[in-house]
Design a protein around this motif. Structure first.
Motif, PDB file in Angstrom:
ATOM      1  N   MET A   1       0.816  -1.210   0.000  1.00  0.00           N
ATOM      2  CA  MET A   1       0.000   0.000   0.000  1.00  0.00           C
ATOM      3  C   MET A   1       0.849   1.260   0.000  1.00  0.00           C
ATOM      4  O   MET A   1       0.353   2.375   0.122  1.00  0.00           O
ATOM      5  CB  MET A   1      -0.916   0.034   1.228  1.00  0.00           C
ATOM      6  CG  MET A   1      -2.239  -0.663   0.999  1.00  0.00           C
ATOM      7  SD  MET A   1      -3.162   0.046  -0.368  1.00  0.00           S
ATOM      8  CE  MET A   1      -4.358  -1.245  -0.622  1.00  0.00           C
ATOM      9  N   ARG A  11     -10.087   4.702   2.996  1.00  0.00           N
ATOM     10  CA  ARG A  11     -10.043   5.646   1.894  1.00  0.00           C
ATOM     11  C   ARG A  11      -9.170   6.832   2.289  1.00  0.00           C
ATOM     12  O   ARG A  11      -9.179   7.270   3.422  1.00  0.00           O
ATOM     13  CB  ARG A  11     -11.446   6.144   1.538  1.00  0.00           C
ATOM     14  CG  ARG A  11     -12.559   5.181   1.884  1.00  0.00           C
ATOM     15  CD  ARG A  11     -13.878   5.699   1.435  1.00  0.00           C
ATOM     16  NE  ARG A  11     -14.033   5.565  -0.009  1.00  0.00           N
ATOM     17  CZ  ARG A  11     -14.455   4.448  -0.588  1.00  0.00           C
ATOM     18  NH1 ARG A  11     -14.744   3.395   0.124  1.00  0.00           N
ATOM     19  NH2 ARG A  11     -14.580   4.386  -1.894  1.00  0.00           N
ATOM     20  N   ILE A  12      -8.461   7.346   1.331  1.00  0.00           N
ATOM     21  CA  ILE A  12      -7.563   8.440   1.628  1.00  0.00           C
ATOM     22  C   ILE A  12      -8.219   9.754   1.198  1.00  0.00           C
ATOM     23  O   ILE A  12      -8.788   9.843   0.123  1.00  0.00           O
ATOM     24  CB  ILE A  12      -6.204   8.192   0.937  1.00  0.00           C
ATOM     25  CG1 ILE A  12      -5.509   9.492   0.628  1.00  0.00           C
ATOM     26  CG2 ILE A  12      -6.357   7.378  -0.329  1.00  0.00           C
ATOM     27  CD1 ILE A  12      -4.096   9.248   0.201  1.00  0.00           C
ATOM     28  N   THR A  57       0.455   9.405  -3.574  1.00  0.00           N
ATOM     29  CA  THR A  57      -0.637   8.604  -3.029  1.00  0.00           C
ATOM     30  C   THR A  57      -1.653   8.194  -4.081  1.00  0.00           C
ATOM     31  O   THR A  57      -2.460   7.302  -3.844  1.00  0.00           O
ATOM     32  CB  THR A  57      -1.391   9.406  -1.956  1.00  0.00           C
ATOM     33  OG1 THR A  57      -1.787  10.658  -2.536  1.00  0.00           O
ATOM     34  CG2 THR A  57      -0.517   9.661  -0.756  1.00  0.00           C
ATOM     35  N   GLY A  58      -1.611   8.860  -5.231  1.00  0.00           N
ATOM     36  CA  GLY A  58      -2.598   8.548  -6.251  1.00  0.00           C
ATOM     37  C   GLY A  58      -3.994   8.982  -5.847  1.00  0.00           C
ATOM     38  O   GLY A  58      -4.993   8.422  -6.291  1.00  0.00           O
ATOM     39  N   VAL A  60      -7.484  10.733  -5.583  1.00  0.00           N
ATOM     40  CA  VAL A  60      -8.473  11.394  -6.437  1.00  0.00           C
ATOM     41  C   VAL A  60      -9.665  11.779  -5.575  1.00  0.00           C
ATOM     42  O   VAL A  60     -10.027  11.044  -4.657  1.00  0.00           O
ATOM     43  CB  VAL A  60      -8.971  10.500  -7.592  1.00  0.00           C
ATOM     44  CG1 VAL A  60      -7.988  10.482  -8.726  1.00  0.00           C
ATOM     45  CG2 VAL A  60      -9.270   9.118  -7.080  1.00  0.00           C
ATOM     46  N   ASP A  62     -13.209  12.348  -4.048  1.00  0.00           N
ATOM     47  CA  ASP A  62     -14.413  11.529  -4.002  1.00  0.00           C
ATOM     48  C   ASP A  62     -15.544  12.269  -4.712  1.00  0.00           C
ATOM     49  O   ASP A  62     -15.986  13.321  -4.261  1.00  0.00           O
ATOM     50  CB  ASP A  62     -14.788  11.286  -2.543  1.00  0.00           C
ATOM     51  CG  ASP A  62     -15.978  10.350  -2.421  1.00  0.00           C
ATOM     52  OD1 ASP A  62     -16.687  10.193  -3.419  1.00  0.00           O
ATOM     53  OD2 ASP A  62     -16.176   9.799  -1.342  1.00  0.00           O
ATOM     54  N   PRO A  63     -16.005  11.690  -5.838  1.00  0.00           N
ATOM     55  CA  PRO A  63     -17.029  12.387  -6.625  1.00  0.00           C
ATOM     56  C   PRO A  63     -18.339  12.537  -5.850  1.00  0.00           C
ATOM     57  O   PRO A  63     -19.122  13.437  -6.128  1.00  0.00           O
ATOM     58  CB  PRO A  63     -17.230  11.485  -7.841  1.00  0.00           C
ATOM     59  CG  PRO A  63     -16.320  10.338  -7.689  1.00  0.00           C
ATOM     60  CD  PRO A  63     -15.672  10.382  -6.356  1.00  0.00           C
ATOM     61  N   LEU A  64     -18.532  11.669  -4.889  1.00  0.00           N
ATOM     62  CA  LEU A  64     -19.767  11.706  -4.123  1.00  0.00           C
ATOM     63  C   LEU A  64     -19.858  12.968  -3.275  1.00  0.00           C
ATOM     64  O   LEU A  64     -20.854  13.693  -3.313  1.00  0.00           O
ATOM     65  CB  LEU A  64     -19.812  10.483  -3.197  1.00  0.00           C
ATOM     66  CG  LEU A  64     -21.043   9.634  -3.316  1.00  0.00           C
ATOM     67  CD1 LEU A  64     -21.053   8.958  -4.664  1.00  0.00           C
ATOM     68  CD2 LEU A  64     -21.075   8.637  -2.199  1.00  0.00           C
ATOM     69  N   ALA A  65     -18.812  13.196  -2.513  1.00  0.00           N
ATOM     70  CA  ALA A  65     -18.795  14.378  -1.652  1.00  0.00           C
ATOM     71  C   ALA A  65     -18.917  15.635  -2.506  1.00  0.00           C
ATOM     72  O   ALA A  65     -19.617  16.578  -2.165  1.00  0.00           O
ATOM     73  CB  ALA A  65     -17.500  14.414  -0.857  1.00  0.00           C
TER      74      ALA A  65
ATOM     75  N   LEU B  68     -22.602   8.907   1.075  1.00  0.00           N
ATOM     76  CA  LEU B  68     -21.411   9.550   1.628  1.00  0.00           C
ATOM     77  C   LEU B  68     -21.131   9.007   3.025  1.00  0.00           C
ATOM     78  O   LEU B  68     -19.988   8.772   3.396  1.00  0.00           O
ATOM     79  CB  LEU B  68     -21.640  11.067   1.685  1.00  0.00           C
ATOM     80  CG  LEU B  68     -20.431  11.912   2.073  1.00  0.00           C
ATOM     81  CD1 LEU B  68     -19.288  11.661   1.094  1.00  0.00           C
ATOM     82  CD2 LEU B  68     -20.791  13.376   2.094  1.00  0.00           C
ATOM     83  N   ARG B 134     -14.816   5.994  -7.879  1.00  0.00           N
ATOM     84  CA  ARG B 134     -15.377   5.845  -6.536  1.00  0.00           C
ATOM     85  C   ARG B 134     -16.877   6.056  -6.494  1.00  0.00           C
ATOM     86  O   ARG B 134     -17.492   5.890  -5.445  1.00  0.00           O
ATOM     87  CB  ARG B 134     -14.667   6.781  -5.574  1.00  0.00           C
ATOM     88  CG  ARG B 134     -13.336   6.207  -5.149  1.00  0.00           C
ATOM     89  CD  ARG B 134     -12.417   7.260  -4.624  1.00  0.00           C
ATOM     90  NE  ARG B 134     -12.722   7.640  -3.242  1.00  0.00           N
ATOM     91  CZ  ARG B 134     -11.802   8.124  -2.413  1.00  0.00           C
ATOM     92  NH1 ARG B 134     -10.557   8.248  -2.824  1.00  0.00           N
ATOM     93  NH2 ARG B 134     -12.139   8.481  -1.206  1.00  0.00           N
ATOM     94  N   LEU B 135     -17.447   6.423  -7.621  1.00  0.00           N
ATOM     95  CA  LEU B 135     -18.901   6.505  -7.660  1.00  0.00           C
ATOM     96  C   LEU B 135     -19.498   5.113  -7.481  1.00  0.00           C
ATOM     97  O   LEU B 135     -20.616   4.964  -7.008  1.00  0.00           O
ATOM     98  CB  LEU B 135     -19.373   7.084  -8.998  1.00  0.00           C
ATOM     99  CG  LEU B 135     -19.292   8.589  -9.162  1.00  0.00           C
ATOM    100  CD1 LEU B 135     -19.646   8.989 -10.575  1.00  0.00           C
ATOM    101  CD2 LEU B 135     -20.246   9.252  -8.183  1.00  0.00           C
ATOM    102  N   ARG B 153      -2.210  -0.829 -11.631  1.00  0.00           N
ATOM    103  CA  ARG B 153      -2.602   0.229 -10.697  1.00  0.00           C
ATOM    104  C   ARG B 153      -3.882  -0.133  -9.951  1.00  0.00           C
ATOM    105  O   ARG B 153      -4.010   0.140  -8.759  1.00  0.00           O
ATOM    106  CB  ARG B 153      -2.780   1.535 -11.465  1.00  0.00           C
ATOM    107  CG  ARG B 153      -3.044   2.682 -10.549  1.00  0.00           C
ATOM    108  CD  ARG B 153      -2.732   4.015 -11.192  1.00  0.00           C
ATOM    109  NE  ARG B 153      -3.242   5.087 -10.349  1.00  0.00           N
ATOM    110  CZ  ARG B 153      -3.408   6.331 -10.755  1.00  0.00           C
ATOM    111  NH1 ARG B 153      -3.081   6.652 -11.997  1.00  0.00           N
ATOM    112  NH2 ARG B 153      -3.871   7.250  -9.949  1.00  0.00           N
ATOM    113  N   GLU B 157      -3.562  -0.253  -5.966  1.00  0.00           N
ATOM    114  CA  GLU B 157      -4.321   0.672  -5.125  1.00  0.00           C
ATOM    115  C   GLU B 157      -5.503   0.001  -4.432  1.00  0.00           C
ATOM    116  O   GLU B 157      -6.273   0.655  -3.738  1.00  0.00           O
ATOM    117  CB  GLU B 157      -4.801   1.864  -5.958  1.00  0.00           C
ATOM    118  CG  GLU B 157      -3.656   2.720  -6.475  1.00  0.00           C
ATOM    119  CD  GLU B 157      -4.135   3.951  -7.218  1.00  0.00           C
ATOM    120  OE1 GLU B 157      -5.361   4.143  -7.340  1.00  0.00           O
ATOM    121  OE2 GLU B 157      -3.277   4.720  -7.697  1.00  0.00           O
TER     122      GLU B 157
END
Lengths: 349, 349
Positions: A1, A11-12, A57-58, A60, A62-65, B68, B134-135, B153, B157
DNA sequence: GCATCCCGGCAATACGAATTAGCGATGGGA
DNA sequence: TCCCATCGCTAATTCGTATTGCCGGGATGC
């Protein structure tokens, strides 16, 4: 990791990034929202440090938030009352989906298939207790038919949606009739055109085989024929023996039959041949739709080509209109091309 | 709008319901989460009052906010490197999608098509700056091929995903080889089986036509053949004139050809007929896949039936396994049925 | 009569990112 | 030396829902 500094659930988050870069969550967010306003407020060194951690860390967002805040998700929903990928009629939906996908892609939207909608009383329903409609910004309705009450509720509650296939106005208590956003095939126009052609070919006694009622597309077809041939003979075909139907038509002196379903035309063709009749010399046959499946008739059936791919594309366009409140009219009728075929010929008798 | 008490942006929330019912937002939430724990904490009268308001307003919880918190959304993603609904090979994907949809429906999950993934350097990519992976709770990868670096990846990840089609292990720096969760067709086994059959029919000089390398499915096919016929003649077919290929095969004394692509078998069949050869008397032809499209060969090609629908279904099953951490092995190979056909016959010479 | 418990409900907090308001430090001008 | 502007960053708040902890009052136990 790679030693990702996950704090709690795996989740980061931006807070993790912030900690590692020695800045605040706000700063991470500002670095990520790459507009000139915010970017200028961050020192290049800090910015680079944050970006470095993000790269390591890669991370991205969170599209939800993000969506929760923005109130829209770049997701368009697709709802069908049957399965989206039906087993039987292999790919009735496929061209529609192609058009929808292509347009959604050009818009940068994802597509959500509401496969979670439970089946109640033998049919899928949009509205149920755990309604997930709001996952999408708007919704494309696909299917031969849409229950009136669902349509009414969609309009009444002001949901953003569009129907593929023309839909009658809906009754919103008292006020002006609720027009249903839709992109349909111009069955009426195409049928009228075919009817004019039949008349020009000398046909005087013309019949319509099919329900001609209920679903809008059926009503439109019969209506299009009636507009040109007021005294059309209307014969139901559902569950009826083709030979039987044929006999009734011939007895009435019919020389051309307009079939709601191309499949009926094919069946009638078979029955006619069995009687020793020739098509189109003794009887002209027209299919008011697209012949589906590989079972092509020989000679080719005179019928319509429904611009399904185009309908899908334009449905998404209309949906975007609805969402942005751009245009004022959200109904479109697309012309159907005529497939000449060889089953509509001059009246011989 | 029935006077819906929208406070700010149009959407109606639990706070709105709470205000109208004279309770707190918490109470509304408790009424909605209908488990025995919470239900007991609400007096029946209050509960009914809240439900009444909910019914009046047609309120439904925002799935986004809910997700969320829960950290999962009941959404499964589908990613393809080509279009999901391709125009050309009409419905290569269709059976997979059918299986995926059916299983997702049984799980009560929605399906998200990642049509927003932009095309960079001529190919769609999963990982890009505005990654929306992440959706979805997990993701099904569909397509003939998956770029290694994306696969690596995904594994590194720790994303929840499954590939439809077998994929080689991935190299995670230093540690044990990263097995890729996948549901594939057992091309190797099926090809071996066909090879044994060919040998039993007397064939001694057998050829493999196709790349036999690169994509796993190609490697597996050639491998399956080699396992039974070590001295197989390997001829590339890509971009080659069928007549040319045929000549080379005949010159080498080949009596049976295993074609990676059924299309090649069809082409060879045509070339053979043109040379006055008979199939299978003079040359046996085997297609190592499913004949696609309506262009069926006559006589029927001996080939494989890929259990595509089943693969789709099981892919979702594996994905759920991955998500729950249930099983330990996330790789499945499904048997291919053999389509007997008539192009593999006894060696005559 | 005092401690305890349960009932019915609410305030506070969390989820993860975006946005607004504002704080401390620095620098320049008078 | 004082004032104000600017820079660079952060604390606080927001989106809508779920969950935790707690509070006041009445009933119960001893």
């Amino acid at each position: 990791m790679a030693g990702a500094p996950t704090n709690h659930g795996g989740r980061i988050t931006q807070r993790d990034i912030a900690r590692r870069a020695g800045v605040s969550q706000t700063t991470v967010s500002l670095v990520l929202t790459n507009n000139s306003e915010a970017a200028s407020r961050i020192a290049p060194a800090t910015r680079e440090r944050v970006l470095q951690v993000i790269r390591e860390t890669g991370y991205v967002a969170d599209p939800l938030a993000r969506s929760l805040l923005r109130q829209h998700n770049q997701i368009l929903g697709i709802f069908t009352y049957e399965l989206v990928f039906p087993a039987g009629s292999a790919d009735f939906y496929h061209p529609f989906l192609q058009g929808i996908e292509a347009c959604a892609e050009s818009l940068g939207c994802d597509l959500l298939l509401f496969t979670s909608a439970p089946v109640t009383d033998g049919a899928r329903r949009i509205f149920h207790e755990n309604n997930r409609l709001r996952l999408a910004d708007g919704c494309v309705l696909l299917g031969r038919e849409t229950p009136r009450e669902e349509l009414t509720r969609l309009v009444r509650e002001g949901h953003a949606f569009v129907s593929v296939g023309r839909r009658d106005d809906v009754d919103i208590d008292g006020t002006a009739p609720g027009r249903v956003p839709c992109v349909g095939a111009d069955y009426a126009g195409a049928t009228s055109e075919l009817a004019r052609r039949a008349v020009a070919l000398g046909h005087r006694r013309i019949a319509y085989a099919g329900s001609g009622e209920g679903v809008e597309s059926a009503v439109d077809r019969l209506g299009g024929l009636r507009a040109v041939v007021p005294d059309v003979l209307h014969e139901r075909s559902a569950g009826r023996d083709p030979a039987d139907l044929l006999a009734a038509l011939l007895a009435a002196g019919v020389t051309a039959v307009f079939c709601e379903l191309p499949a009926d035309a094919v069946a009638l063709h078979g029955a006619a041949l069995a009687c020793g009749l020739r098509v189109p010399e003794d009887l002209s046959l027209v299919g008011l739709g697209e012949e589906d499946g590989p079972g092509r008739l020989e000679p080719a059936l005179t019928c319509l080509r429904i611009p399904r791919r185009e309908m899908g594309w334009q449905a998404v366009e209309v949906l975007v209109d609805v969402l942005h409140g751009t245009s004022d009219d959200h109904q479109r009728l697309l012309p159907c091309a005529m497939v000449p075929g060889q089953t509509l010929g001059p009246r011989q008798i």
